[in-house]
Scaffold this motif. Structure first.
Motif, PDB file in Angstrom:
ATOM      1  N   TYR A 260      -2.088 -35.702  27.268  1.00  0.00           N
ATOM      2  CA  TYR A 260      -1.635 -36.989  27.784  1.00  0.00           C
ATOM      3  C   TYR A 260      -0.823 -37.812  26.538  1.00  0.00           C
ATOM      4  O   TYR A 260      -1.674 -37.847  25.644  1.00  0.00           O
ATOM      5  CB  TYR A 260      -2.655 -37.839  28.573  1.00  0.00           C
ATOM      6  N   PRO A 261       0.232 -38.469  26.650  1.00  0.00           N
ATOM      7  CA  PRO A 261       0.783 -38.813  25.693  1.00  0.00           C
ATOM      8  C   PRO A 261       0.277 -40.413  25.093  1.00  0.00           C
ATOM      9  O   PRO A 261       0.864 -40.546  24.057  1.00  0.00           O
ATOM     10  CB  PRO A 261       2.250 -38.899  26.167  1.00  0.00           C
ATOM     11  N   VAL A 262      -0.427 -40.945  26.014  1.00  0.00           N
ATOM     12  CA  VAL A 262      -0.655 -42.373  25.513  1.00  0.00           C
ATOM     13  C   VAL A 262      -2.141 -42.699  24.989  1.00  0.00           C
ATOM     14  O   VAL A 262      -2.972 -41.681  25.570  1.00  0.00           O
ATOM     15  CB  VAL A 262      -0.463 -43.220  26.761  1.00  0.00           C
ATOM     16  N   HIS A 263      -2.298 -43.352  24.072  1.00  0.00           N
ATOM     17  CA  HIS A 263      -3.741 -43.669  23.896  1.00  0.00           C
ATOM     18  C   HIS A 263      -4.548 -44.238  24.566  1.00  0.00           C
ATOM     19  O   HIS A 263      -4.167 -45.246  25.742  1.00  0.00           O
ATOM     20  CB  HIS A 263      -3.953 -44.462  22.487  1.00  0.00           C
ATOM     21  N   TYR A 264      -5.783 -43.847  24.843  1.00  0.00           N
ATOM     22  CA  TYR A 264      -6.665 -44.456  26.078  1.00  0.00           C
ATOM     23  C   TYR A 264      -6.664 -46.168  25.979  1.00  0.00           C
ATOM     24  O   TYR A 264      -6.430 -46.523  27.315  1.00  0.00           O
ATOM     25  CB  TYR A 264      -8.211 -44.296  25.577  1.00  0.00           C
ATOM     26  N   THR A 265      -6.690 -46.909  24.993  1.00  0.00           N
ATOM     27  CA  THR A 265      -6.842 -48.191  24.881  1.00  0.00           C
ATOM     28  C   THR A 265      -5.258 -48.842  25.532  1.00  0.00           C
ATOM     29  O   THR A 265      -5.252 -49.720  26.143  1.00  0.00           O
ATOM     30  CB  THR A 265      -7.256 -49.034  23.643  1.00  0.00           C
ATOM     31  N   ALA A 266      -4.479 -48.222  24.996  1.00  0.00           N
ATOM     32  CA  ALA A 266      -2.973 -48.382  25.340  1.00  0.00           C
ATOM     33  C   ALA A 266      -2.596 -48.270  26.848  1.00  0.00           C
ATOM     34  O   ALA A 266      -1.800 -48.614  27.632  1.00  0.00           O
ATOM     35  CB  ALA A 266      -2.053 -47.859  24.756  1.00  0.00           C
ATOM     36  N   ASP A 267      -3.365 -47.345  27.482  1.00  0.00           N
ATOM     37  CA  ASP A 267      -3.175 -46.938  28.922  1.00  0.00           C
ATOM     38  C   ASP A 267      -3.893 -47.750  30.005  1.00  0.00           C
ATOM     39  O   ASP A 267      -3.872 -47.623  30.830  1.00  0.00           O
ATOM     40  CB  ASP A 267      -3.679 -45.315  29.029  1.00  0.00           C
ATOM     41  N   LYS A 268      -4.985 -48.475  29.356  1.00  0.00           N
ATOM     42  CA  LYS A 268      -5.482 -49.657  30.229  1.00  0.00           C
ATOM     43  C   LYS A 268      -4.772 -50.625  30.907  1.00  0.00           C
ATOM     44  O   LYS A 268      -3.897 -51.325  30.129  1.00  0.00           O
ATOM     45  CB  LYS A 268      -6.582 -50.522  29.503  1.00  0.00           C
ATOM     46  N   ARG A 269      -4.783 -50.883  32.239  1.00  0.00           N
ATOM     47  CA  ARG A 269      -4.140 -51.856  32.936  1.00  0.00           C
ATOM     48  C   ARG A 269      -5.158 -53.030  33.514  1.00  0.00           C
ATOM     49  O   ARG A 269      -5.938 -52.402  34.298  1.00  0.00           O
ATOM     50  CB  ARG A 269      -3.137 -51.347  33.931  1.00  0.00           C
ATOM     51  N   LYS A 270      -5.022 -54.107  33.237  1.00  0.00           N
ATOM     52  CA  LYS A 270      -5.806 -55.010  33.843  1.00  0.00           C
ATOM     53  C   LYS A 270      -5.335 -55.741  35.186  1.00  0.00           C
ATOM     54  O   LYS A 270      -3.935 -56.024  35.137  1.00  0.00           O
ATOM     55  CB  LYS A 270      -6.249 -56.166  32.918  1.00  0.00           C
ATOM     56  N   GLY A 271      -6.252 -56.162  36.069  1.00  0.00           N
ATOM     57  CA  GLY A 271      -5.789 -56.859  37.222  1.00  0.00           C
ATOM     58  C   GLY A 271      -5.786 -58.521  36.992  1.00  0.00           C
ATOM     59  O   GLY A 271      -6.138 -58.931  35.946  1.00  0.00           O
TER      60      GLY A 271
END
Ligand SMILES: *[C@@H]1O[C@H](CO)[C@@H](O)[C@H](O)[C@H]1NC(C)=O
Ligand SMILES: *[C@@H]1O[C@H](CO)[C@@H](O)[C@H](O)[C@H]1NC(C)=O
Ligand SMILES: *[C@@H]1O[C@H](CO)[C@@H](O)[C@H](O)[C@H]1NC(C)=O
Length: 339
Positions: free
Chosen positions: A222-233
């Motif tokens: 998966y090309p994106v880092h875990y923290t960068a992949d987080k999306r908040k509501g």
């Protein structure tokens, strides 16, 4: 001799007509009497044989978690959205937003008691697609099951609360993640589908996993880092408990998820408009509501369950609307996507 034989036959008949119910039986055997009873009641729904490959003990253990209850569920603040005017008699989010395939997708929680996270993450994915038409993004139930700090400190596969999942999404965000073995997204669901239906094709469900591990990293490739992949509501809330509050919320913002009391007979559901006919509570469960309608004069909610598409009515079910059946209408959650 003849008389003795007759007595012997009589005894046999007595024994076989009242089989001893045991939790060690598979659930189909265990629930056979119940299924027959419900179908003879001529009620608003039909029961059938489900969960043939699992003992009643294993099934009930997976869903009832000591210490967790609907009463103790953390209560998100109630927010009502003011849509005025008449509501349609029927509504189906799948036809309202046909460009969002996630709305009708039936997940499988497998042996993990993660319905609360799957249904909330699914509703969030639907809302994302509704807010940004054409942008598909699967929010990861796995991330919620394993990484959020649960209210009562239990392992996420032991059970949890829907409101915690929505809160976690707002406060910490969720990474992306599709279904089991899809290698889609940062953290796909980790528990394989298993049979929740008599003639299932997935293989038996195994015992609940003993630990669900939080990996703050994405799957290989998966090309994106875990923290960068987080999306908040942006926000999360409970809807008003009136039927029309829930309808307005679904029409304005998309599918919601709801916690419901899990009665024994719900496991046997196959078609029609469900209402509980047994009193024994087996804990609680969470599902997604995507619409409503009327069938044979019974108002219902249209719901997506997470026991794969072989269970129930192609993985979906209808449940009585307007009477807080299984306390569902007082435990409905939604949230807003950041625009
Ligand atoms: C079952 O219910 C249907 C619809 O309410 C009714 O028409 C029918 O007569 C009922 N049958 C029995 C055996 O009660
Ligand atoms: C979302 O998950 C589903 C089911 O696992 C998968 O088929 C689909 O391709 C995924 N969508 C995206 C945008 O990753
Ligand atoms: C996962 O997917 C791979 C490749 O499609 C397949 O060979 C494998 O059998 C799958 N595993 C399970 C447990 O379904």
């Amino acid at each position: 001799m003849k008389l003795l034989f007759a007595v012997f036959l009589g005894l046999l008949a007595t024994v076989s007509s009242s089989p001893v119910k045991s939790l060690e039986q598979d659930f189909v055997e265990y629930s056979a009497d119940l299924v027959e009873k419900i179908n003879l009641m001529n009620t608003t729904w039909k029961a059938g044989a489900n969960f043939a490959r699992e003992t009643a003990a294993s099934l009930l253990e997976r869903f009832s978690t000591p210490g967790l209850s609907l009463e103790k569920a953390p209560k998100a603040p109630i927010v009502k959205h003011g849509r005025a005017g008449a509501l349609p008699t029927e509504f189906d989010a799948r036809t309202q937003w046909p460009h969002c395939p996630s709305i009708g997708r039936v997940h499988d929680q497998g042996r993990c008691n993660g319905g609360y996270a799957l249904s909330a993450a699914a509703a969030i994915s639907d809302r994302h697609c509704i807010t940004f038409p054409g942008l598909h993004w699967n929010f990861s139930a796995e991330d919620a099951v394993t990484c959020m700090t649960p209210t009562i400190g239990l392992d996420g596969c032991t059970g949890g609360y829907s409101s915690d999942t929505w809160r976690y999404w707002v406060q910490h965000g969720l990474v992306s993640g599709g279904g089991f073995n899809t290698s889609s997204g940062c953290r796909p669901y980790a528990y394989k589908p298993c049979d929740h239906y008599e003639k299932g094709s997935y293989g038996p469900c195994q015992a609940r996993p003993s630990s669900a591990v939080c990996h703050e990293s994405c799957i290989a490739g998966y090309p994106v880092h875990y923290t960068a992949d987080k999306r908040k509501g942006a926000t999360y809330y409970r809807t008003g408990t009136d039927e029309t509050d829930i309808q307005r919320e679904i029409m304005d913002n998309g599918p919601v998820n709801a916690d419901m009391t899990l009665y024994e007979d719900f496991f046997t559901y196959r078609s029609g408009v469900y209402q509980h006919k047994t009193e024994q509570s087996m804990g609680f469960h969470a599902v997604k509501i995507i619409g409503w309608g009327v069938e044979n004069n019974q108002k219902y909610w249209l719901c997506v369950n997470s026991w794969n598409s072989e269970w129930g009515d192609k993985g979906m079910f209808k449940i009585l609307r307007g009477t807080n059946e299984c306390r569902m209408e007082s435990n409905v959650h939604g949230g807003k996507i950041y625009r």
